[in-house]
Scaffold this motif. Structure first.
Motif, PDB file in Angstrom:
ATOM      1  N   ARG A 219       0.829  -1.195   0.000  1.00 45.88           N
ATOM      2  CA  ARG A 219       0.000   0.000   0.000  1.00 45.88           C
ATOM      3  C   ARG A 219       0.863   1.243   0.000  1.00 45.88           C
ATOM      4  O   ARG A 219       2.043   1.208   0.368  1.00 45.88           O
ATOM      5  N   PHE A 220       0.275   2.349  -0.458  1.00 41.38           N
ATOM      6  CA  PHE A 220       0.933   3.644  -0.446  1.00 41.38           C
ATOM      7  C   PHE A 220      -0.096   4.678   0.001  1.00 41.38           C
ATOM      8  O   PHE A 220      -1.241   4.673  -0.454  1.00 41.38           O
ATOM      9  N   LYS A 221       0.309   5.590   0.895  1.00 42.00           N
ATOM     10  CA  LYS A 221      -0.581   6.639   1.356  1.00 42.00           C
ATOM     11  C   LYS A 221      -0.113   7.980   0.809  1.00 42.00           C
ATOM     12  O   LYS A 221       1.040   8.387   1.022  1.00 42.00           O
ATOM     13  N   GLY A 222      -1.000   8.661   0.081  1.00 43.16           N
ATOM     14  CA  GLY A 222      -0.666   9.938  -0.512  1.00 43.16           C
ATOM     15  C   GLY A 222      -1.214  11.104   0.285  1.00 43.16           C
ATOM     16  O   GLY A 222      -1.785  10.935   1.367  1.00 43.16           O
ATOM     17  N   LYS A 223      -1.077  12.314  -0.265  1.00 43.92           N
ATOM     18  CA  LYS A 223      -1.540  13.524   0.413  1.00 43.92           C
ATOM     19  C   LYS A 223      -3.002  13.832   0.099  1.00 43.92           C
ATOM     20  O   LYS A 223      -3.702  14.445   0.891  1.00 43.92           O
ATOM     21  N   GLU A 224      -3.454  13.440  -1.105  1.00 39.03           N
ATOM     22  CA  GLU A 224      -4.823  13.711  -1.535  1.00 39.03           C
ATOM     23  C   GLU A 224      -5.443  12.430  -2.072  1.00 39.03           C
ATOM     24  O   GLU A 224      -4.778  11.395  -2.211  1.00 39.03           O
ATOM     25  N   GLY A 225      -6.734  12.513  -2.387  1.00 42.66           N
ATOM     26  CA  GLY A 225      -7.454  11.348  -2.872  1.00 42.66           C
ATOM     27  C   GLY A 225      -6.911  10.822  -4.187  1.00 42.66           C
ATOM     28  O   GLY A 225      -6.514  11.586  -5.064  1.00 42.66           O
ATOM     29  N   ILE A 226      -6.874   9.490  -4.311  1.00 46.70           N
ATOM     30  CA  ILE A 226      -6.441   8.842  -5.544  1.00 46.70           C
ATOM     31  C   ILE A 226      -7.587   8.911  -6.554  1.00 46.70           C
ATOM     32  O   ILE A 226      -8.729   8.563  -6.243  1.00 46.70           O
ATOM     33  N   THR A 227      -7.288   9.351  -7.770  1.00 49.28           N
ATOM     34  CA  THR A 227      -8.339   9.528  -8.777  1.00 49.28           C
ATOM     35  C   THR A 227      -8.338   8.456  -9.858  1.00 49.28           C
ATOM     36  O   THR A 227      -9.398   8.119 -10.398  1.00 49.28           O
ATOM     37  N   ALA A 228      -7.163   7.923 -10.229  1.00 46.65           N
ATOM     38  CA  ALA A 228      -7.091   6.942 -11.313  1.00 46.65           C
ATOM     39  C   ALA A 228      -5.799   6.155 -11.208  1.00 46.65           C
ATOM     40  O   ALA A 228      -4.820   6.620 -10.595  1.00 46.65           O
ATOM     41  N   ALA A 229      -5.779   4.966 -11.826  1.00 50.97           N
ATOM     42  CA  ALA A 229      -4.585   4.125 -11.831  1.00 50.97           C
ATOM     43  C   ALA A 229      -4.604   3.231 -13.054  1.00 50.97           C
ATOM     44  O   ALA A 229      -5.663   2.895 -13.592  1.00 50.97           O
ATOM     45  N   ALA A 507     -10.703   7.561  -2.198  1.00 52.06           N
ATOM     46  CA  ALA A 507     -10.918   9.002  -2.318  1.00 52.06           C
ATOM     47  C   ALA A 507     -10.701   9.722  -1.004  1.00 52.06           C
ATOM     48  O   ALA A 507     -10.155  10.826  -0.977  1.00 52.06           O
ATOM     49  N   ASP A 508     -11.120   9.117   0.110  1.00 50.42           N
ATOM     50  CA  ASP A 508     -11.047   9.774   1.412  1.00 50.42           C
ATOM     51  C   ASP A 508      -9.795   9.407   2.204  1.00 50.42           C
ATOM     52  O   ASP A 508      -9.221  10.248   2.906  1.00 50.42           O
ATOM     53  N   ASP A 509      -9.371   8.134   2.131  1.00 54.24           N
ATOM     54  CA  ASP A 509      -8.212   7.719   2.929  1.00 54.24           C
ATOM     55  C   ASP A 509      -6.888   7.955   2.207  1.00 54.24           C
ATOM     56  O   ASP A 509      -5.815   7.720   2.771  1.00 54.24           O
ATOM     57  N   HIS A 510      -6.932   8.388   0.917  1.00 55.84           N
ATOM     58  CA  HIS A 510      -5.731   8.749   0.138  1.00 55.84           C
ATOM     59  C   HIS A 510      -4.792   7.562  -0.031  1.00 55.84           C
ATOM     60  O   HIS A 510      -3.579   7.749  -0.234  1.00 55.84           O
ATOM     61  N   ILE A 511      -5.319   6.346   0.026  1.00 57.98           N
ATOM     62  CA  ILE A 511      -4.481   5.145  -0.023  1.00 57.98           C
ATOM     63  C   ILE A 511      -4.597   4.460  -1.377  1.00 57.98           C
ATOM     64  O   ILE A 511      -5.699   4.328  -1.940  1.00 57.98           O
ATOM     65  N   LEU A 512      -3.462   4.043  -1.902  1.00 60.30           N
ATOM     66  CA  LEU A 512      -3.393   3.209  -3.095  1.00 60.30           C
ATOM     67  C   LEU A 512      -2.980   1.808  -2.655  1.00 60.30           C
ATOM     68  O   LEU A 512      -1.877   1.613  -2.145  1.00 60.30           O
ATOM     69  N   ASN A 513      -3.866   0.845  -2.827  1.00 61.49           N
ATOM     70  CA  ASN A 513      -3.603  -0.532  -2.417  1.00 61.49           C
ATOM     71  C   ASN A 513      -3.223  -1.385  -3.614  1.00 61.49           C
ATOM     72  O   ASN A 513      -3.813  -1.257  -4.701  1.00 61.49           O
ATOM     73  N   LEU A 514      -2.261  -2.250  -3.426  1.00 67.02           N
ATOM     74  CA  LEU A 514      -1.894  -3.259  -4.421  1.00 67.02           C
ATOM     75  C   LEU A 514      -2.319  -4.614  -3.893  1.00 67.02           C
ATOM     76  O   LEU A 514      -1.982  -4.981  -2.759  1.00 67.02           O
ATOM     77  N   TRP A 515      -3.064  -5.363  -4.720  1.00 64.36           N
ATOM     78  CA  TRP A 515      -3.617  -6.647  -4.307  1.00 64.36           C
ATOM     79  C   TRP A 515      -3.058  -7.763  -5.180  1.00 64.36           C
ATOM     80  O   TRP A 515      -2.697  -7.557  -6.333  1.00 64.36           O
ATOM     81  N   ASP A 516      -3.023  -8.952  -4.600  1.00 65.11           N
ATOM     82  CA  ASP A 516      -2.533 -10.136  -5.304  1.00 65.11           C
ATOM     83  C   ASP A 516      -3.704 -11.089  -5.531  1.00 65.11           C
ATOM     84  O   ASP A 516      -4.133 -11.774  -4.598  1.00 65.11           O
ATOM     85  N   PRO A 517      -4.269 -11.139  -6.744  1.00 66.00           N
ATOM     86  CA  PRO A 517      -5.352 -12.084  -7.024  1.00 66.00           C
ATOM     87  C   PRO A 517      -4.780 -13.474  -7.279  1.00 66.00           C
ATOM     88  O   PRO A 517      -3.807 -13.635  -8.026  1.00 66.00           O
ATOM     89  N   VAL A 518      -5.370 -14.488  -6.693  1.00 67.39           N
ATOM     90  CA  VAL A 518      -4.922 -15.870  -6.886  1.00 67.39           C
ATOM     91  C   VAL A 518      -6.116 -16.715  -7.285  1.00 67.39           C
ATOM     92  O   VAL A 518      -7.263 -16.326  -7.127  1.00 67.39           O
ATOM     93  N   GLY A 519      -5.814 -17.933  -7.779  1.00 69.41           N
ATOM     94  CA  GLY A 519      -6.879 -18.833  -8.174  1.00 69.41           C
ATOM     95  C   GLY A 519      -7.328 -18.618  -9.598  1.00 69.41           C
ATOM     96  O   GLY A 519      -8.506 -18.489  -9.871  1.00 69.41           O
TER      97      GLY A 519
END
Length: 524
Positions: A219-229, A507-519
Motif C-alpha cells: 500500500r501507499f498513502k498519498g496527500k490527496e485522494g487517488i483519482t485513477a490508476a 478518495a477519502d483515505d488517500h491510499i493506493l492498495n496493491l492486491w494479489d489475485p490468486v486462483g
C-alpha cells in the motif's frame, strides 16, 4: 513504409501517411484492402463502380441521379484548346484543371454487365446483390482483424457486426430463414489474445475452477485522494494520479515509488497508457486528463509533457479511455470526444464529438478495437456509439448506470448501479440485462480483464467474481466475494493485462492498495 510522396512547400519530404483507426500497421492496411477487393461482395457489385467511373453514370441525368457530378473542368473535352489564344488564360485553365484533377474518358453508354461468379453462372442483377454470409463487406472483415492477429491458434473469428445488429432479430425472422432450433449445439467459445475464454451465452461457456482470492500485497498513502490508476503492459509498473495534480510511478514486487511529478495546478482525473508515441518500443508515455480542461501526453522518461490539447473541453476532463491509436474523453461539459494519437502526439482537433449528455460525464469506455464507445453521466444516463458509423446505438433512456466498462469486444456492457452490477448484451437490449448481481451499496467503479470482474463501492468495499457468476450459470462456488479495502469511496480500480495484479484507490483515505489475485486456473 518510406514512400516517396514528394516534398512539402518548406522542402520537407513526405515519406509516411497516417494509418486508418482500425489498422495495426501498414501491412494491415494492404492485407485488408486486398482481402476486400477480392471478396465476393466486391465482385458482385464491381459493375456499379464501372458505371460511375467509366460508364453511363459519369455524365448527364444518370450522373445527377447518382450524385456523381464534378467540376466542369474535370471532364474530358470541357475546353477547346484550339480556341484558347491568350497565354495567361491558357495557363489559368491548365492550373485549374491540375488543381481539380481529371475524370477518365467515358467508355460505355449503357449499364455494364455484372461479373460472372466462379461457378460460371451470371451474378445477380443490379437490384439483386446476393448476401455473402461468409465473406462480408469490409466493415465485417475489420471486425475480426484484432482476433486474426492474436498469437493464439484457436481463435475463431466472429464475422458479425460490432454490435451484432443482425442477431437482434428473433430466431426464425432473419432474412426469411427457417425458425432456429433451440437445441442447436453451441459453437466453441472464442478466445482472447491471451488465451482466456470470452463467455458468451450464444456460443458456450467456460467454467472456472475457483474464484479469485484477493490478498493485500502492499500500500501507499498519498496527500490527496487517488483519482485513477493503470498498469504498464508488462504489469511491472503502476501509474496513479491524485487530486494534488500528481502522477506517481511505482515499480512492483515489492511496491516502491520511483518517480513523482506534478503536472499542472489542478487535479488529474485520469491516466491511460498511450501506445505508438515517441521513439522506441517501450511504453514510456501516458495520457492524462485534468480538471484544467486539458489532455496531456506525458513522458515518464523525460518527466515532461510532450504534447497537449489545452482546451480539449469547456470544463474539466473527467475520464479517458485509450485503445489502439484512439483516445476517448469525457468532461463535466457533458460532451464526449474521440481523438487520434499519431507518432507526433495527440491531434489538436478531435476526430468526432460523439454527442452530449444532459449532465456532466463521469466515465467513458472504448472497446479494444476502438469501434464502440460508451459513456455515463451523473444523471446515470448511458450512451453507446458505433464509432465507424458515427451513430448512437444506445440512447439515454435505455440503460441507467453509475459507472461502466465495455466487455467482450464491445458486444457487452458491464454497468454499476445504485445497489449492484448489471451485464447487458448490446445486441439484445429488448431482453433487459443478462444478469443482475446485488452488492447492497452504490457502485463507483467496475473493471474487468475479460475473465474476472471487480467493483468498488461508495463505502470502501471491493466486490469481485468470475463472469460466469454474472451469467447465472447456477454452478456452486461462483458467488461474488467482497472485502473492506478503504475508508470511504473507491473511485478507481486497475487490473494488469495478465490479470495477476489489482490496484485500488481511495478518495477519502488517500491510499493506493496493491492486491494479489490468486486462483486463476481453469478448465473449459
Amino acid at each position: 513504409m518510406n514512400l516517396d510522396l514528394g516534398h512539402r512547400q518548406n522542402g520537407a519530404p513526405v515519406g509516411d501517411v497516417d494509418l486508418p483507426l482500425w489498422a495495426n500497421d501498414a501491412e494491415d492496411v494492404v492485407r485488408l484492402m486486398r482481402q476486400a477487393l477480392e471478396s465476393e461482395h466486391v465482385s458482385a457489385n464491381l459493375h456499379h463502380w464501372i458505371d460511375l467511373i467509366f460508364g453511363f453514370k459519369q455524365r448527364g441525368k444518370a450522373a445527377e441521379d447518382a450524385d456523381n457530378v464534378f467540376h466542369p473542368m474535370t471532364y474530358e473535352g470541357a475546353v477547346n484548346w484550339d480556341e484558347v489564344v491568350d497565354d495567361l488564360e491558357r495557363i489559368a485553365l491548365e492550373e485549374q484543371i491540375q488543381e481539380f484533377g481529371q475524370c477518365p474518358r467515358q467508355l460505355f453508354d449503357g449499364p455494364h454487365p455484372p461479373r460472372k461468379n466462379t461457378g460460371g453462372t451470371a451474378a445477380a442483377g443490379p437490384e439483386e446483390v446476393p448476401p455473402q454470409p461468409e465473406d462480408r463487406i469490409l466493415r465485417d472483415t475489420v471486425d475480426g482483424l484484432h482476433l486474426e492477429h492474436t498469437p493464439s491458434r484457436d481463435v475463431e473469428v466472429d464475422s458479425s457486426t460490432a454490435l451484432g445488429i443482425e442477431k437482434m432479430q428473433r430466431p426464425g425472422k432473419e432474412n426469411g430463414d427457417h425458425a432456429a432450433d433451440e437445441t442447436e449445439p453451441s459453437r466453441p467459445a472464442r478466445r482472447r489474445a491471451d488465451g482466456y475464454q470470452l463467455l458468451d451465452k450464444r456460443i458456450g461457456r467456460a467454467m472456472w475452477e475457483e474464484i479469485w482470492e484477493i490478498k493485500k500485497a502492499d500500500r501507499f498513502k498519498g496527500k490527496e485522494g487517488i483519482t485513477a490508476a493503470c498498469f504498464s503492459d508488462d504489469g511491472e509498473t503502476l501509474f496513479a494520479t491524485a487530486e494534488d495534480a500528481s502522477i506517481r510511478v511505482f515499480s512492483l514486487s515489492p511496491m516502491k515509488q520511483v518517480r513523482c511529478f506534478n503536472v499542472g495546478d489542478l487535479a488529474l482525473s485520469s491516466v491511460q497508457i498511450v501506445k505508438g508515441l515517441g521513439d522506441g518500443d517501450e511504453v514510456a508515455q501516458v495520457a492524462l486528463g485534468s480538471w484544467d480542461n486539458s489532455i496531456r501526453i506525458f513522458s515518464i522518461d523525460y518527466g515532461s509533457v510532450i504534447d497537449d490539447v489545452p482546451n480539449a473541453h469547456d470544463d474539466a476532463v473527467s475520464s479517458l479511455s485509450v485503445r489502439r491509436n484512439c483516445l476517448l474523453s469525457g468532461s463535466w461539459d457533458s460532451s464526449v470526444k474521440l481523438w487520434s494519437c499519431t507518432p507526433s502526439g495527440i491531434c489538436n482537433v478531435p476526430l468526432a464529438t460523439l454527442g452530449e449528455h444532459d449532465e456532466e460525464v463521469k466515465g467513458v469506455s472504448l472497446s479494444d478495437d476502438a469501434y464502440i464507445a460508451a459513456s455515463v453521466a451523473s444523471d446515470e444516463s448511458v450512451l453507446v456509439w458505433d464509432v465507424r458509423a458515427g451513430a448512437c446505438v444506445v440512447e439515454k433512456d435505455a440503460i441507467q448506470a453509475t459507472c461502466l466498462t465495455l466487455v467482450d469486444g464491445g458486444k457487452r456492457l458491464a454497468v454499476g448501479k445504485s445497489d449492484g452490477i448489471e451485464l447487458w448484451n448490446l445486441g439484445e437490449l429488448d431482453k433487459g440485462p443478462e444478469t443482475v448481481v446485488t452488492v447492497g451499496e452504490r457502485v463507483r467503479v467496475v473493471e474487468t480483464d475479460g475473465v474476472q470482474w471487480v467493483a468498488g463501492d461508495e463505502i470502501g468495499n471491493i466486490h469481485w467474481g468470475p463472469w460466469t457468476s454474472l451469467q447465472g450459470s447456477g454452478e456452486p462456488g461462483l458467488q461474488c466475494k467482497a472485502l473492506k479495502a478503504h475508508d470511504g469511496p473507491v473511485p478507481c480500480l486497475a487490473i494488469s493485462k495478465a490479470g495477476d495484479k489489482l490496484a485500488s484507490g481511495g478518495a477519502d483515505d488517500h491510499i493506493l492498495n496493491l492486491w494479489d489475485p490468486v486462483g486463476r486456473s481453469h478448465k473449459s
